[in-house]
Design a protein around this motif. Structure first.
Motif, PDB file in Angstrom:
ATOM      1  N   CYS A 167       1.386   2.106 -16.125  1.00 23.62           N
ATOM      2  CA  CYS A 167       2.749   1.879 -15.629  1.00 23.62           C
ATOM      3  C   CYS A 167       3.629   3.097 -15.867  1.00 23.62           C
ATOM      4  O   CYS A 167       4.391   3.520 -14.979  1.00 23.62           O
ATOM      5  CB  CYS A 167       3.368   0.652 -16.299  1.00 23.62           C
ATOM      6  N   GLU A 168       3.535   3.682 -17.053  1.00 19.57           N
ATOM      7  CA  GLU A 168       4.352   4.853 -17.371  1.00 19.57           C
ATOM      8  C   GLU A 168       4.043   5.999 -16.425  1.00 19.57           C
ATOM      9  O   GLU A 168       4.954   6.701 -15.954  1.00 19.57           O
ATOM     10  CB  GLU A 168       4.118   5.269 -18.824  1.00 19.57           C
ATOM     11  N   HIS A 194       5.233   5.090 -12.696  1.00 22.45           N
ATOM     12  CA  HIS A 194       6.687   5.059 -12.514  1.00 22.45           C
ATOM     13  C   HIS A 194       7.292   6.457 -12.469  1.00 22.45           C
ATOM     14  O   HIS A 194       8.439   6.614 -12.029  1.00 22.45           O
ATOM     15  CB  HIS A 194       7.328   4.219 -13.619  1.00 22.45           C
ATOM     16  N   GLY A 240       7.727   6.685  -8.869  1.00 25.30           N
ATOM     17  CA  GLY A 240       8.233   5.504  -8.178  1.00 25.30           C
ATOM     18  C   GLY A 240       7.123   4.635  -7.641  1.00 25.30           C
ATOM     19  O   GLY A 240       7.366   3.746  -6.816  1.00 25.30           O
ATOM     20  N   LYS A 296       4.085   1.734  -8.064  1.00 27.09           N
ATOM     21  CA  LYS A 296       4.135   0.425  -8.702  1.00 27.09           C
ATOM     22  C   LYS A 296       2.757   0.028  -9.243  1.00 27.09           C
ATOM     23  O   LYS A 296       1.733   0.514  -8.761  1.00 27.09           O
ATOM     24  CB  LYS A 296       4.646  -0.621  -7.714  1.00 27.09           C
ATOM     25  N   ASP A 350       5.009  -4.281 -12.302  1.00 25.30           N
ATOM     26  CA  ASP A 350       6.013  -4.528 -11.263  1.00 25.30           C
ATOM     27  C   ASP A 350       5.844  -5.876 -10.577  1.00 25.30           C
ATOM     28  O   ASP A 350       6.776  -6.349  -9.923  1.00 25.30           O
ATOM     29  CB  ASP A 350       5.944  -3.421 -10.222  1.00 25.30           C
ATOM     30  N   SER A 375       6.437   5.328  -2.162  1.00 28.42           N
ATOM     31  CA  SER A 375       6.707   5.994  -3.429  1.00 28.42           C
ATOM     32  C   SER A 375       7.097   7.432  -3.122  1.00 28.42           C
ATOM     33  O   SER A 375       7.202   7.832  -1.963  1.00 28.42           O
ATOM     34  CB  SER A 375       5.470   5.936  -4.342  1.00 28.42           C
ATOM     35  N   ARG A 400      13.562   4.225  -7.642  1.00 25.59           N
ATOM     36  CA  ARG A 400      12.606   3.230  -7.179  1.00 25.59           C
ATOM     37  C   ARG A 400      12.975   2.780  -5.777  1.00 25.59           C
ATOM     38  O   ARG A 400      14.140   2.487  -5.491  1.00 25.59           O
ATOM     39  CB  ARG A 400      12.587   1.995  -8.108  1.00 25.59           C
TER      40      ARG A 400
END
Length: 624
Positions: free
Chosen positions: A51-52, A55, A58, A60, A90, A282, A514
């Protein structure tokens, strides 16, 4: 603007990161338990790390918690829901309606509440507008549609709902409607809906008639080719698909990188041709890398299945495993069987040391061998006993391509446009750097630029451009404008590099922008006119909370999941694929005499086939 999201599988965090680097807008991964692929579980910390990374662009991360649940598992499932939410996921991909109920009401004594969106898994077998309306009414923000749909059927569902629609575009195909296959459970006691499918559709069967006559012997009669809709993405977008999903949570990294890169290029092309209609889901662009070729990684041959609403030859019954690309035909084999000469199908093909090859042996089995040394059309290898003159040889491991995937890694960068303003200050110079990244982050830095004037202004200007316009920390800097009153200061390359690095660090300290993610309110229980009064075993109700949801929504009778009942009258699968059509035996399409009842035999078990010609579907039943 409508988003085009490329959704990639991630068996683990490393593969997920590689998918994002190759252009994925989102990835789906399983947590520790309750994923529909038991062999693809991941720790919560691994999910957090993915996730880090995602993100930063942007992108998911969707976590699959899409098995059916038993009552004694609900507390653990809710704990995992909260854990992946806290890790930064997300959305959650689910099949069991108990999760919807827990997301609405919480569970047990836990005070934490679940807040992220829910996606209805393909295991929900969503293939009609009525099913779609029911699930949207419950509060799902996205529906993952059944794979055996046509464009016309997708358009009908799009017209019926306002939530996001996701559709598989590449990879392995279940032969039957997703979430409603009970053949693995029947044969081995391992439920596909519990993440333990034995892939019974890839097994070999005999086809016999009512009199016991063998029509087909020892073929993978239920095995389909792999999906490939790369050439149909624009039509799918026009039909209302938001997310284009690649199958493969058990696939290795080279497969995922190759397919993701190929489809990302295709979606970039669509967004580029229609910039006022579509945008990618993204941020960032892919730099460097390899030239993708989906013929060179795992596939059983490709099909577009029912996308045009027409039947075709969809089976890979000769071989349920990956055969690869056809290379040529064996013309001779040395006496010790360690040297094989081929007549190459394409003279421009180069065989490589370490390539892997497959062929269908005379007994119908798939065999393979690895090349030690390749010299033109001659392959030197360990003895291959089953190989014969005239065998068609396929390459399922291209060693040179695999090396290219490893060496020519993709990287992903975010565009950052920078302005430099130079002003005189206290007898020296100051520089103000203003940067805006493509996702909307803004950074301003003011620094001392020294006290010495540049003797050659044009050379200094060129140096500023060359030092600022580099890639640092995942950002590709573009110098848009240099402003100054008169002249420019002399600045060293190290000072300019320091400005660029500091800018990258300050951008990293801000969260990436995002693009919108749809999050519907989870409706409170209500009567739903799209719900049938009788909820059958195909809804896979296996716990008290799912039962409560259906009753509150207006169901009058609810059957338990097949896994809890094993009732003899159940359809073990229903599919648009038809063995009679595939073999040229269809009375309707091929105008031949009806063969009468047909059966599949596998290791002493017999399964009856029935043909619903009105709906052009085939069913596999318990032995009759």
């Amino acid at each position: 603007m409508r988003q085009l999201e490329l959704l990639a599988p991630a068996r683990d965090t490393q593969i997920g990161i590689a998918a994002i680097d190759c252009g994925a807008d989102a990835v789906y991964i399983a947590g520790p338990r309750f994923g529909a692929r038991q062999a693809a579980g991941n720790d919560i910390e691994d999910v957090r790390r993915l996730c880090e990374y995602a993100h930063r662009f942007g992108a998911k991360v969707f976590v699959a918690l899409n098995t059916i649940l038993y009552d004694n598992e609900l507390e653990d499932a809710y704990s995992q829901m909260l854990a992946v939410q806290e890790a930064g996921a997300d959305a959650l991909i689910i099949q069991d309606m108990a999760i919807m109920e827990m997301a609405r009401e919480g569970f047990g004594r836990r005070h934490e509440r679940f807040r992220i969106p829910l996606h209805a898994s393909t295991q929900c077998a969503i293939r009609t507008p009525e099913q779609a309306r029911f699930l949207e009414g419950l509060g799902f923000s996205r529906l993952i549609l059944e794979r055996e749909l046509s464009l016309e059927e997708i358009r009908a569902i799009r017209s019926a709902v306002s939530c996001e629609l996701e559709f598989f575009v590449h990879g392995a195909l279940c032969v039957c409607y997703s979430g409603q296959c009970y053949l693995s459970e029947k044969i081995a006691g391992r439920s596909a809906n519990r993440g333990a499918c034995i892939q019974a559709c890839r097994s070999r069967y005999d086809l016999v008639d009512a009199g016991g006559r063998t029509i087909v012997k020892d073929k993978a009669l239920l095995s389909l080719k792999d999906y490939n809709l790369r050439g149909r993405l624009e039509e799918l977008a026009e039909a209302g698909i938001t997310s284009f999903k690649i199958e493969g949570r058990l696939k290795n990294g080279s497969y995922v990188k190759n397919v993701v890169r190929d489809y990302s290029i295709a979606l970039d092309d669509i967004a580029g041709r229609y910039p006022h209609i579509y945008e990618r889901g993204s941020f960032g662009t892919v730099a460097g890398g390899f030239v993708p070729d989906t013929a060179k990684t795992f596939n059983r041959g490709y099909t577009e299945l029912f996308i045009d609403g027409k039947r075709g030859r969809w089976a890979s019954m000769e071989a349920a495993k990956s055969m690869g690309e056809e290379i040529g035909t064996v013309t001779s084999i040395s006496r010790d069987r360690t040297s094989v000469t081929l007549r190459l199908q394409n003279r421009s093909v180069t065989l490589n040391n370490g390539d892997g090859f497959s062929f269908v042996a005379k007994d119908g089995s798939v065999a393979g061998f690895r090349a030690d040394i390749c010299e033109g059309p001659v392959i030197r290898c360990k003895p291959v006993q089953a190989l014969f003159t005239g065998a068609r040889v396929f390459r399922n491991i291209n060693a040179a391509f695999e090396r290219e995937l490893e060496k020519q890694a993709c990287s992903r960068v975010i565009r950052a446009v920078t302005d430099l303003e130079f002003t005189r200050k206290d007898g020296g110079w100051a520089v103000t750097t203003r940067t805006r990244s493509e996702d909307g982050r803004c950074v301003e830095i003011t620094a001392d630029a020294g006290g010495q004037d540049a003797s050659n202004i044009e050379r200094m200007r060129s140096m500023i451009h060359s030092q600022i316009e580099k890639t640092t920390g995942g950002y590709r800097f573009i110098l848009d404008r240099i402003t100054a009153g008169h002249g420019l200061p002399f600045m060293s390359a190290s000072a300019l590099n320091g400005i660029r690095r500091e800018t990258a660090e300050k951008l990293d300290a801000l969260p990436c922008g995002r693009k919108d993610i749809l999050h519907r309110d989870l409706e409170k229980t209500h009567k739903n006119h799209s719900l049938p009064k009788d909820v059958t075993y195909k809804s896979n109700v296996s716990n008290s909370l799912a039962r409560k949801l259906y009753l509150d929504a207006g169901a009058e009778t609810i059957s338990q999941a097949y896994e809890l009942t094993h009732h003899d009258e159940a359809e073990l699968m229903r599919t648009r694929y038809c063995i009679r059509y595939e073999l040229g035996m269809c009375p309707r399409h091929h105008k031949v005499k009806d063969s009468g009842p047909l059966f599949l035999l596998n290791n002493g078990q017999r399964f009856a086939l029935q043909f619903d010609c009105r709906n052009c579907e085939m069913t596999v039943l318990n032995t009759l």
